[in-house]
Scaffold this active site. Structure first.
Site, PDB file in Angstrom:
ATOM      1  N   TRP A   1      -2.900  -2.639  -1.649  1.00 10.43           N
ATOM      2  CA  TRP A   1      -2.456  -3.968  -2.097  1.00 10.43           C
ATOM      3  C   TRP A   1      -3.071  -4.939  -1.094  1.00 10.43           C
ATOM      4  O   TRP A   1      -2.655  -4.982   0.064  1.00 10.43           O
ATOM      5  CB  TRP A   1      -0.931  -4.020  -2.085  1.00 10.43           C
ATOM      6  CG  TRP A   1      -0.340  -5.233  -2.707  1.00 10.43           C
ATOM      7  CD1 TRP A   1      -0.116  -5.449  -4.032  1.00 10.43           C
ATOM      8  CD2 TRP A   1       0.162  -6.397  -2.030  1.00 10.43           C
ATOM      9  NE1 TRP A   1       0.478  -6.674  -4.220  1.00 10.43           N
ATOM     10  CE2 TRP A   1       0.660  -7.277  -3.012  1.00 10.43           C
ATOM     11  CE3 TRP A   1       0.234  -6.777  -0.686  1.00 10.43           C
ATOM     12  CZ2 TRP A   1       1.218  -8.513  -2.695  1.00 10.43           C
ATOM     13  CZ3 TRP A   1       0.788  -8.002  -0.367  1.00 10.43           C
ATOM     14  CH2 TRP A   1       1.269  -8.852  -1.382  1.00 10.43           C
TER      15      TRP A   1
ATOM     16  N   CYS B   1       0.828  -1.204   0.000  1.00  8.54           N
ATOM     17  CA  CYS B   1       0.000   0.000   0.000  1.00  8.54           C
ATOM     18  C   CYS B   1       0.864   1.256   0.000  1.00  8.54           C
ATOM     19  O   CYS B   1       1.978   1.260   0.521  1.00  8.54           O
ATOM     20  CB  CYS B   1      -0.873   0.023   1.242  1.00  8.54           C
ATOM     21  SG  CYS B   1      -1.883  -1.442   1.422  1.00  8.54           S
TER      22      CYS B   1
ATOM     23  N   LYS C   1       6.664  -3.424  -5.058  1.00 10.46           N
ATOM     24  CA  LYS C   1       8.063  -3.027  -5.125  1.00 10.46           C
ATOM     25  C   LYS C   1       8.716  -3.129  -3.757  1.00 10.46           C
ATOM     26  O   LYS C   1       9.846  -3.563  -3.621  1.00 10.46           O
ATOM     27  CB  LYS C   1       8.165  -1.599  -5.651  1.00 10.46           C
ATOM     28  CG  LYS C   1       9.591  -1.065  -5.773  1.00 10.46           C
ATOM     29  CD  LYS C   1      10.343  -1.790  -6.867  1.00 10.46           C
ATOM     30  CE  LYS C   1      11.783  -1.350  -7.002  1.00 10.46           C
ATOM     31  NZ  LYS C   1      12.571  -2.307  -7.792  1.00 10.46           N
TER      32      LYS C   1
ATOM     33  N   ASN D   1      -0.898   1.543   5.714  1.00  8.42           N
ATOM     34  CA  ASN D   1      -0.035   0.546   5.063  1.00  8.42           C
ATOM     35  C   ASN D   1       0.487  -0.350   6.177  1.00  8.42           C
ATOM     36  O   ASN D   1       0.950   0.151   7.201  1.00  8.42           O
ATOM     37  CB  ASN D   1       1.133   1.248   4.350  1.00  8.42           C
ATOM     38  CG  ASN D   1       2.192   0.265   3.865  1.00  8.42           C
ATOM     39  OD1 ASN D   1       1.890  -0.884   3.565  1.00  8.42           O
ATOM     40  ND2 ASN D   1       3.436   0.712   3.796  1.00  8.42           N
ATOM     41  N   GLY D   2       0.433  -1.671   5.976  1.00 11.88           N
ATOM     42  CA  GLY D   2       0.930  -2.584   7.009  1.00 11.88           C
ATOM     43  C   GLY D   2      -0.125  -3.628   7.330  1.00 11.88           C
ATOM     44  O   GLY D   2      -1.078  -3.814   6.575  1.00 11.88           O
TER      45      GLY D   2
ATOM     46  N   LYS E   1      13.627 -13.120 -12.751  1.00 13.11           N
ATOM     47  CA  LYS E   1      13.234 -11.991 -13.606  1.00 13.11           C
ATOM     48  C   LYS E   1      12.153 -12.428 -14.585  1.00 13.11           C
ATOM     49  O   LYS E   1      11.144 -11.772 -14.750  1.00 13.11           O
ATOM     50  CB  LYS E   1      14.451 -11.530 -14.371  1.00 13.11           C
ATOM     51  CG  LYS E   1      15.090 -10.242 -14.330  1.00 13.11           C
ATOM     52  CD  LYS E   1      14.964  -9.177 -13.331  1.00 13.11           C
ATOM     53  CE  LYS E   1      14.269  -9.401 -12.050  1.00 13.11           C
ATOM     54  NZ  LYS E   1      14.920  -8.966 -10.855  1.00 13.11           N
TER      55      LYS E   1
ATOM     56  N   HIS F   1      20.837 -34.838 -11.409  1.00 16.34           N
ATOM     57  CA  HIS F   1      20.210 -35.317 -10.176  1.00 16.34           C
ATOM     58  C   HIS F   1      18.714 -35.041 -10.158  1.00 16.34           C
ATOM     59  O   HIS F   1      18.099 -35.050  -9.091  1.00 16.34           O
ATOM     60  CB  HIS F   1      20.916 -34.677  -8.968  1.00 16.34           C
ATOM     61  CG  HIS F   1      22.376 -34.996  -8.939  1.00 16.34           C
ATOM     62  ND1 HIS F   1      22.860 -36.221  -8.538  1.00 16.34           N
ATOM     63  CD2 HIS F   1      23.447 -34.271  -9.323  1.00 16.34           C
ATOM     64  CE1 HIS F   1      24.187 -36.226  -8.657  1.00 16.34           C
ATOM     65  NE2 HIS F   1      24.566 -35.056  -9.137  1.00 16.34           N
TER      66      HIS F   1
ATOM     67  N   GLU G   1      18.680 -15.582 -10.677  1.00 15.36           N
ATOM     68  CA  GLU G   1      18.151 -14.237 -10.922  1.00 15.36           C
ATOM     69  C   GLU G   1      17.476 -14.161 -12.301  1.00 15.36           C
ATOM     70  O   GLU G   1      16.425 -13.542 -12.449  1.00 15.36           O
ATOM     71  CB  GLU G   1      19.290 -13.211 -10.791  1.00 15.36           C
ATOM     72  CG  GLU G   1      18.939 -11.775 -11.151  1.00 15.36           C
ATOM     73  CD  GLU G   1      17.843 -11.149 -10.308  1.00 15.36           C
ATOM     74  OE1 GLU G   1      17.398 -11.745  -9.307  1.00 15.36           O
ATOM     75  OE2 GLU G   1      17.385 -10.053 -10.679  1.00 15.36           O
TER      76      GLU G   1
ATOM     77  N   ARG H   1       4.771   0.510  -6.381  1.00 18.21           N
ATOM     78  CA  ARG H   1       4.751  -0.363  -5.202  1.00 18.21           C
ATOM     79  C   ARG H   1       3.787  -1.532  -5.380  1.00 18.21           C
ATOM     80  O   ARG H   1       3.846  -2.497  -4.622  1.00 18.21           O
ATOM     81  CB  ARG H   1       4.336   0.450  -3.964  1.00 18.21           C
ATOM     82  CG  ARG H   1       5.329   1.535  -3.602  1.00 18.21           C
ATOM     83  CD  ARG H   1       4.721   2.521  -2.629  1.00 18.21           C
ATOM     84  NE  ARG H   1       4.521   1.949  -1.310  1.00 18.21           N
ATOM     85  CZ  ARG H   1       5.404   2.034  -0.320  1.00 18.21           C
ATOM     86  NH1 ARG H   1       6.536   2.660  -0.504  1.00 18.21           N
ATOM     87  NH2 ARG H   1       5.146   1.501   0.852  1.00 18.21           N
TER      88      ARG H   1
ATOM     89  N   GLU I   1       8.725 -13.282 -12.832  1.00 17.04           N
ATOM     90  CA  GLU I   1       7.955 -12.204 -12.221  1.00 17.04           C
ATOM     91  C   GLU I   1       7.342 -11.253 -13.245  1.00 17.04           C
ATOM     92  O   GLU I   1       6.266 -10.720 -12.993  1.00 17.04           O
ATOM     93  CB  GLU I   1       8.722 -11.463 -11.124  1.00 17.04           C
ATOM     94  CG  GLU I   1       9.930 -10.673 -11.514  1.00 17.04           C
ATOM     95  CD  GLU I   1      10.616 -10.008 -10.314  1.00 17.04           C
ATOM     96  OE1 GLU I   1      11.768  -9.645 -10.442  1.00 17.04           O
ATOM     97  OE2 GLU I   1       9.981  -9.836  -9.258  1.00 17.04           O
TER      98      GLU I   1
HETATM   99  O1  M6R Z   1      13.899  -3.857  -1.441  1.00 20.18           O
HETATM  100  P1  M6R Z   1      14.493  -5.226  -1.288  1.00 20.18           P
HETATM  101  O2  M6R Z   1      15.773  -5.386  -2.046  1.00 20.18           O
HETATM  102  O3  M6R Z   1      14.667  -5.618   0.151  1.00 20.18           O
HETATM  103  O4  M6R Z   1      13.438  -6.197  -1.921  1.00 20.18           O
HETATM  104  C1  M6R Z   1      13.607  -7.578  -1.890  1.00 20.18           C
HETATM  105  C2  M6R Z   1      12.680  -8.278  -2.859  1.00 20.18           C
HETATM  106  O5  M6R Z   1      11.346  -8.017  -2.533  1.00 20.18           O
HETATM  107  C3  M6R Z   1      12.927  -7.845  -4.307  1.00 20.18           C
HETATM  108  O6  M6R Z   1      14.256  -8.050  -4.689  1.00 20.18           O
HETATM  109  C4  M6R Z   1      12.001  -8.622  -5.258  1.00 20.18           C
HETATM  110  O7  M6R Z   1      12.372  -9.954  -5.310  1.00 20.18           O
HETATM  111  C5  M6R Z   1      12.016  -7.982  -6.651  1.00 20.18           C
HETATM  112  N1  M6R Z   1      10.709  -8.002  -7.206  1.00 20.18           N
HETATM  113  C6  M6R Z   1      12.931  -8.661  -7.586  1.00 20.18           C
HETATM  114  O8  M6R Z   1      12.868  -8.178  -8.871  1.00 20.18           O
END
Ligand code: M6R
Length: 610
Positions: free
Chosen positions: A75, A2, A605, A101-102, A487, A506, A483, A28, A490
């Site tokens: 959110w 949020c 985010k 937010n929270g 990427k 394995h 990674e 976010r 997501e």
């Molecule tokens: O702000 P942070 O680096 O602590 O965030 C960690 C993860 O939430 C963040 O890296 C998330 O995996 C991203 N969406 C990756 O692209």
């Protein structure tokens, strides 16, 4: 997660200001949005499910005007993403509104108590209890009512509160969720992060946990959890607004990928002393004696930052010969880790506000560890709660999928590892000088990878219909395979897995057939021949092989369906180069599939709740 915005201004332009500020928080992630405006001694709220443009047109059609207001992007956590569950939430009288937010962990208990006392609830959210609590504590002073109410809250919150009786006042409070106050001239603001207020002001105050801010048009007062006045020091934001805008690129993600050469230079700035063979990290807060005493390093992070932590394990073990454990923060916090007094914890986070990382950091603090935060956001909770910091200088990262922040983390962690190695005598002055020379070449090398963009796009278009992808790498490039897979999944919603190539036999080799594209990181390394063998093994089982290889490696074409060439660098620098074509590959696949690249579904985010 949020997003909260608020303003107390002289004119009647609050609806426009709030919408523009909310747009800057879109990254976010959200599923509904709303605003509340004080007008003629009453509060009007408007909420819409879906994109902000829905709320914007409803507001535009309403002709609503006013100078004081609160806005929110939601959110969903408790309660489906519906108009009724969208914020702002009202108390029973309709004279108090709250944005939150929270997560309020004890909301069921509070709700029951308030219902027994006659309060009627309109939504399924945890947040609505705050509005009712404030009402039950209100006897003429909103700040006092908020102070009394937050004593009852368990969990995490950043809140903004307004009362219809106070047309020029908003009250903000936080615990474990970010909140900043923007200081203007005859107008003041409240927001979840600085990007939201940057159109209005670049002078902000970061609230600490327990702080309550009383924000009026001409004044801001802050009190701490005990109700004592806080003398605050405003921070001047050095980011420009244009840095946070798309600058001609179709998406923030593509812009941020292209910013990486500059980001690397910025992260290196003033830190490499080639002449002396030293790395200078001014804010590390570890003396040479402290560094020599380190017995073990614990790294904690989430998501992409955790992948940076995995690369850092290689770096620190190789350059400083210190054993390293890397944990997901969400896992470490719920087991009984051996965190020793005198140990070093490195918390890696782009946002500096990730709830799990903060919680794990606090565990380490209690155990007596020193904490170094590797972070991109000045003034964030992780920066403020760390003993020492390495700022990553990536600038604002708006795309939800982390790209430039990841690369800047790799560079910062590499510098840290070299520093540790030099102080502990594992690296000589000459070693460091040589590393410095090679590191300085990185921005140019990344620039040349970016020139392969058109080729990567063509490769991506061949595989847009794939249902699964496998990414393989070895050694320091195994985390890069992870990674690459993260990427892709997501932003394109294609199932993807990262695997250490040596593990294929394995289990995962059973998956291989002509429908499965395998992305193999196959750049020059100490075990190059071994990974070529792994590629061959996959290829003979009909998998489609997309290989990242070094320019000039002609033989690799024999085992690859598609090759993406990158410049050859030393193995320790190769993750910083090799991740770039994987970012581009994901971007083009997702774009071609019509996905919302910058704001993928269900993702936020900044993950400020656990
Ligand atoms: O702000 P942070 O680096 O602590 O965030 C960690 C993860 O939430 C963040 O890296 C998330 O995996 C991203 N969406 C990756 O692209």
């Amino acid at each position: 997660m949020c997003g909260i915005v608020g303003c107390v201004t002289a004119g009647a332009d609050a609806p426009r200001i709030l919408i523009e500020s909310l747009k800057r928080l879109e990254y976010r992630g959200y599923d509904s949005a709303g605003v509340a405006i004080i007008k003629d001694g009453a509060i009007e709220t408007m909420r819409e499910v879906g994109k902000l443009s829905n709320l914007e047109s409803t507001l535009g059609n309403s002709g609503l005007m006013g100078g004081t207001g609160l806005g929110h992007t939601r959110w969903a956590t408790h309660g489906r993403p519906t108009e009724v569950n969208a914020h702002p939430h009202r108390d029973g009288s309709g004279r108090i509104v709250v944005v939150h937010n929270g997560i309020i962990e004890n909301f069921r208990e509070l709700r029951k108590e308030l219902q027994d006392a006659g309060h009627e609830f309109a939504s399924d959210t945890d947040s609505e209890v705050i509005a009712h609590l404030v009402q039950s504590n209100f006897s003429g002073n909103l700040t006092e009512a908020v102070h009394a109410s937050i004593q009852r809250l368990q969990g995490a919150y950043a809140i903004g509160v307004m009362h219809a009786d106070e047309p020029e006042l908003i009250v903000g409070a936080r615990k474990d969720c970010p909140l900043v106050v923007g200081l203007g001239d005859g107008e003041n603001f409240l927001a979840s992060d600085v990007t939201a207020v940057m159109d209005q002001t670049t002078t902000v105050v970061y609230l600490d946990d327990g702080d309550i801010a009383t924000i009026r048009r001409e004044s801001v007062a802050i009190q701490n959890a005990q109700g004592e006045p806080v003398e605050f020091v405003p921070t001047k934001i050095s980011w420009s607004l244009s840095q946070a805008e798309r600058g001609g690129y179709p998406h923030f993600m593509l812009k941020e990928i292209h910013e990486q050469p500059t980001v690397i230079s910025d992260t290196l700035l003033g830190r490499l002393d080639e002449e002396e063979g030293e790395v200078r990290l001014e804010e590390l807060a570890l003396s040479d004696d402290d560094i020599r005493e380190i017995k073990r390093v614990n790294i904690i992070a989430c998501g992409t930052s955790w992948h940076a932590g995995q690369v850092a394990k290689f770096y620190i073990e190789q350059f400083a010969r210190i054993p390293v454990d890397v944990d997901y923060a969400s896992e470490l916090r719920y087991r009984s880790p051996v965190l020793e007094k005198g140990g070093l914890m490195i918390a890696i986070s782009q946002s500096g506000e990730t709830a799990d990382t903060i919680a794990a950091m606090r565990m380490a603090r209690e155990a007596g560890c020193s904490i170094v935060g590797v972070c991109n956001v000045i003034g964030s909770t992780i920066v403020r709660e760390s003993d020492g910091t390495i700022m990553t200088h990536a600038g604002p990262e708006i795309g939800v999928a982390s790209t430039k922040a990841f690369v800047s983390q790799l560079v910062a962690l590499l510098l840290l590892s070299i520093k540790l190695g030099r102080v502990r005598g594992v690296l000589t002055k000459e070693d460091v000088q040589e590393h410095c020379r090679k590191i300085r070449h990185l921005p140019k090398a990344v620039e040349s990878v970016l020139q392969t963009e058109n080729h990567v796009r063509k490769v991506a278009l061949k595989y847009v219909s794939a249902q699964d992808f496998l990414f393989i790498g070895r050694g320091v490039n195994y985390p890069i395979a992870l990674e690459g897979a993260l990427k892709l999944k997501e932003i394109s919603y294609i199932h993807a897995e990262g695997y250490p190539a040596g593990e294929m036999k394995h289990g995962p080799i059973a998956l291989l057939d002509e429908k499965l594209p395998v992305v193999a990181i196959c750049t020059k390394s100490a075990i190059y021949d071994k990974i070529v063998t792994n590629v061959e093994e996959a290829r003979v089982r009909d998998a489609k092989m997309i290989v990242i290889a070094n320019a000039g490696d002609e033989d690799i074409k024999e085992v690859a369906d598609d090759v993406i060439y990158v410049p050859e660098v030393d193995e320790f620098l190769s993750p910083i180069i090799n991740v770039v074509p994987l970012q581009l590959l994901s971007y083009f696949v997702a774009h071609e599939r019509g996905c919302d690249v910058d704001q993928p579904r269900n993702l936020a985010k900044s993950v400020t709740v656990e």
